[in-house]
Write a protein that holds these residues in place. Structure first.
Motif, short mmCIF file in Angstrom:
data_model
loop_
_atom_site.label_atom_id
_atom_site.label_comp_id
_atom_site.label_asym_id
_atom_site.label_seq_id
_atom_site.Cartn_x
_atom_site.Cartn_y
_atom_site.Cartn_z
N GLY A 41 35.69 -38.26 -5.14
CA GLY A 41 35.91 -37.29 -4.08
C GLY A 41 36.69 -36.07 -4.51
O GLY A 41 36.83 -35.12 -3.73
N GLY A 42 37.20 -36.07 -5.74
CA GLY A 42 37.87 -34.89 -6.27
C GLY A 42 39.33 -35.08 -6.60
O GLY A 42 39.89 -34.33 -7.40
N ALA A 43 39.99 -36.07 -6.01
CA ALA A 43 41.41 -36.29 -6.30
C ALA A 43 41.58 -36.92 -7.68
O ALA A 43 40.64 -37.45 -8.27
CB ALA A 43 42.03 -37.20 -5.24
N VAL A 44 42.80 -36.84 -8.18
CA VAL A 44 43.17 -37.55 -9.40
C VAL A 44 44.32 -38.48 -9.05
O VAL A 44 45.38 -38.02 -8.59
CB VAL A 44 43.59 -36.58 -10.53
CG1 VAL A 44 44.06 -37.36 -11.76
CG2 VAL A 44 42.44 -35.65 -10.89
N HIS A 45 44.12 -39.77 -9.22
CA HIS A 45 45.15 -40.76 -8.97
C HIS A 45 45.93 -41.01 -10.25
O HIS A 45 45.36 -41.03 -11.33
CB HIS A 45 44.53 -42.08 -8.48
CG HIS A 45 43.60 -41.93 -7.34
ND1 HIS A 45 44.03 -41.86 -6.03
CD2 HIS A 45 42.24 -41.82 -7.29
CE1 HIS A 45 42.98 -41.73 -5.23
NE2 HIS A 45 41.88 -41.70 -5.98
N MET A 46 47.23 -41.22 -10.12
CA MET A 46 48.06 -41.49 -11.29
C MET A 46 49.07 -42.59 -10.98
O MET A 46 49.72 -42.58 -9.94
CB MET A 46 48.81 -40.24 -11.74
CG MET A 46 49.72 -40.47 -12.93
SD MET A 46 50.51 -38.95 -13.50
CE MET A 46 51.61 -39.64 -14.76
N LEU A 47 49.16 -43.57 -11.89
CA LEU A 47 50.19 -44.59 -11.84
C LEU A 47 51.01 -44.50 -13.12
O LEU A 47 50.47 -44.17 -14.18
CB LEU A 47 49.59 -45.99 -11.71
CG LEU A 47 48.94 -46.36 -10.37
CD1 LEU A 47 47.53 -45.81 -10.29
CD2 LEU A 47 48.93 -47.87 -10.17
N PHE A 48 52.29 -44.78 -13.02
CA PHE A 48 53.13 -44.83 -14.21
C PHE A 48 54.29 -45.78 -13.94
O PHE A 48 54.57 -46.15 -12.79
CB PHE A 48 53.64 -43.44 -14.61
CG PHE A 48 54.56 -42.80 -13.61
CD1 PHE A 48 55.94 -42.98 -13.66
CD2 PHE A 48 54.05 -41.98 -12.60
CE1 PHE A 48 56.79 -42.37 -12.75
CE2 PHE A 48 54.89 -41.37 -11.67
CZ PHE A 48 56.28 -41.57 -11.75
N CYS A 49 54.95 -46.18 -15.00
CA CYS A 49 56.06 -47.14 -14.89
C CYS A 49 57.38 -46.47 -15.26
O CYS A 49 57.41 -45.48 -16.00
CB CYS A 49 55.82 -48.34 -15.80
SG CYS A 49 54.27 -49.19 -15.50
N LEU A 50 58.44 -47.05 -14.77
CA LEU A 50 59.80 -46.64 -15.12
C LEU A 50 60.53 -47.87 -15.63
O LEU A 50 60.66 -48.87 -14.92
CB LEU A 50 60.50 -46.06 -13.89
CG LEU A 50 61.94 -45.57 -14.08
CD1 LEU A 50 62.02 -44.44 -15.09
CD2 LEU A 50 62.55 -45.14 -12.75
N GLU A 51 60.95 -47.79 -16.89
CA GLU A 51 61.69 -48.87 -17.55
C GLU A 51 60.91 -50.19 -17.59
O GLU A 51 61.49 -51.27 -17.59
CB GLU A 51 63.05 -49.10 -16.86
CG GLU A 51 63.93 -47.88 -16.80
CD GLU A 51 64.33 -47.37 -18.17
OE1 GLU A 51 64.22 -48.13 -19.15
OE2 GLU A 51 64.76 -46.19 -18.27
N TYR A 52 59.59 -50.11 -17.67
CA TYR A 52 58.77 -51.33 -17.71
C TYR A 52 59.18 -52.31 -16.61
O TYR A 52 59.09 -53.52 -16.76
CB TYR A 52 58.90 -52.02 -19.08
CG TYR A 52 58.20 -51.31 -20.21
CD1 TYR A 52 56.86 -51.54 -20.48
CD2 TYR A 52 58.88 -50.40 -21.02
CE1 TYR A 52 56.21 -50.90 -21.53
CE2 TYR A 52 58.25 -49.76 -22.06
CZ TYR A 52 56.92 -50.00 -22.31
OH TYR A 52 56.28 -49.37 -23.36
N GLU A 53 59.59 -51.76 -15.47
CA GLU A 53 60.12 -52.60 -14.40
C GLU A 53 59.70 -52.14 -13.02
O GLU A 53 59.53 -52.96 -12.11
CB GLU A 53 61.65 -52.61 -14.50
CG GLU A 53 62.35 -53.56 -13.56
CD GLU A 53 63.86 -53.53 -13.75
OE1 GLU A 53 64.48 -54.59 -13.59
OE2 GLU A 53 64.42 -52.44 -14.04
N ARG A 54 59.51 -50.83 -12.86
CA ARG A 54 59.11 -50.27 -11.58
C ARG A 54 57.82 -49.47 -11.78
O ARG A 54 57.61 -48.86 -12.84
CB ARG A 54 60.21 -49.36 -11.02
CG ARG A 54 61.55 -50.07 -10.83
CD ARG A 54 62.67 -49.07 -10.56
NE ARG A 54 62.49 -48.36 -9.30
CZ ARG A 54 63.22 -47.30 -8.94
NH1 ARG A 54 64.16 -46.81 -9.76
NH2 ARG A 54 63.03 -46.73 -7.76
#
Length: 401
Positions: free
Chosen positions: A127-140
């Motif tokens: 649909g055109g959006a870009v989803h992004m996931l990332f981690c903080l301190e391999y914990e969150r």
């Protein structure tokens, strides 16, 4: 007769295959920015509008506790099929106080003041959006999205609670998404491979298992799937995993592990979340214990699967000798014409030290492989190389002997 001759010549021009080509350019090079001594974990995706996004982890130190280092996530954009690129920019920031993962602090030389952003995953929504996931301190874990092809991203929303469901089966203390790009299914479901660890083993990343999380509401909420590959005597520490939707709508995971077979692990689910098949080793896909990339190629009436990783083991012996043949080198691209059941074509991209990779296909049909390779800086860790390089080539280049 003259008219017929002209038409024949014209048609023959259309039917002639494109000339094979490959061209390379470095997108991130150690030494260009004094703030960073290592670039690692390359990722690549093509948006619905045709913009190419390339990202990586930029790390302050080149050796030692690199995975728990002070790390930022950098992104570059191309709007001309991967030929020219914008300047890099940092795209992940969580406001407020941050604490180091307690399992990191049990290791030597970890600076409790360092902030570790890790394992970015981007998905191009149809649909055109870009989803992004990332981690903080391999914990969150955090989710954000872009509505302008990666120029800007929304404020990160924490989704770590989705991982609590895994604890009934695996009491994780360390986690990571991806890395690499991930996928949206024909049903619009977003699927992201993850790995989980109790944090009690090497680098606080082992032992480990793999699974997926998914979203059926365009990233607003996320749920945990089943454990896809457990850690056993046969399947040792499955971790960094890539996913692809097969033509029948099922999802195939292609899994890195530290198993003695030194082959990639494969498992399939009808919905990308549950009911995973018994994992099996793919004898054609060598595993020097390194991340790989996988993508669908849909052009000119062909539906192929492309896979990239360091093609390095003693295949004649069928296994790696102790201490030998496990170097990260010879990043190559393979073709499957039968939905991953066989890989009859293999083409070398980088002859020599080369490491993590991701792979994408542009709207014109150009193929892009973004990977780490050796650089001029001899102090750079051998697992990552001194630069992240984009190889741009066509299908004819892969299939030409």
């Amino acid at each position: 007769m003259k008219l017929a001759y002209v038409i024949t010549i014209a048609l023959s021009g259309f039917l002639t295959a494109a000339e094979p080509f490959i061209e390379k350019q470095d997108l991130f090079t150690v030494g260009e920015d004094p703030a960073y001594s290592l670039y690692h974990i390359p990722g690549l995706v093509v948006t619905a509008k045709g913009t190419v996004l390339a990202w990586c982890e930029a790390r302050k130190r080149a050796a030692g506790v690199s995975d728990w280092d002070d790390i930022r996530i950098l992104l570059r954009r191309s709007t001309d099929d991967g030929k020219t690129w914008s300047a890099s920019k940092s795209i992940a920031n969580v406001e407020g106080p941050k604490q180091k993962n307690p399992f990191a602090l049990k290791m030597k030389n970890v600076d409790p003041n360092d902030v570790t952003y890790n394992n970015p995953v981007l998905i191009a929504d149809k649909g055109g959006a870009v989803h992004m996931l990332f981690c903080l301190e391999y914990e969150r874990v955090f989710y954000q999205r872009s509505e302008d092809d990666g120029l800007t991203f929304s404020k990160p929303t924490e989704i770590t609670s989705a991982f609590e469901a895994f604890k009934k089966d695996y009491d994780w203390k360390v986690l990571a998404t991806g890395p690499n790009h991930s996928i949206q299914l024909k049903t619009s479901r977003l699927v992201v491979p993850v790995w989980l660890s109790t944090g009690t083993g090497g680098n606080a990343h082992r032992p480990s298992v793999t699974a997926t999380i998914y979203s059926d509401d365009s990233g607003k909420s996320w749920k945990a799937g089943d454990i896809a590959v457990p850690c056993t005597e046969e399947w040792i520490n499955p971790n960094e995993t890539v996913a692809i939707e097969l033509n029948d709508g099922s999802v195939m995971l292609n899994v890195r592990s530290e198993s003695k077979a030194h082959r990639r692990l494969i498992t399939i689910s009808k919905d990308g979340a549950t009911g995973w098949s018994t994992p099996k080793f793919d004898d054609a896909l060598l595993e020097p214990i390194c991340m790989g990339g996988i993508v669908r190629y849909n052009h000119d009436g062909q539906s192929l699967i492309l896979f990239s990783n360091p093609h390095n083991l003693d295949k004649a012996k069928g296994k790696a000798e102790p201490g030998k043949n496990r170097d990260r080198k010879n990043v190559s691209v393979k073709i499957s014409r039968d939905e991953g059941r066989s890989w009859p074509v293999n083409k070398l991209i980088e002859d020599g030290p080369s490491m993590y990779s991701d792979i994408a296909v542009t709207q014109s049909g150009a193929i892009l492989c973004f990977y780490g390779r050796s650089g001029d800086n001899q102090g750079v860790a051998a697992f990552a190389g001194g630069r992240l390089t984009l190889a741009r080539f066509n299908l004819e280049w892969i299939t030409t002997p």
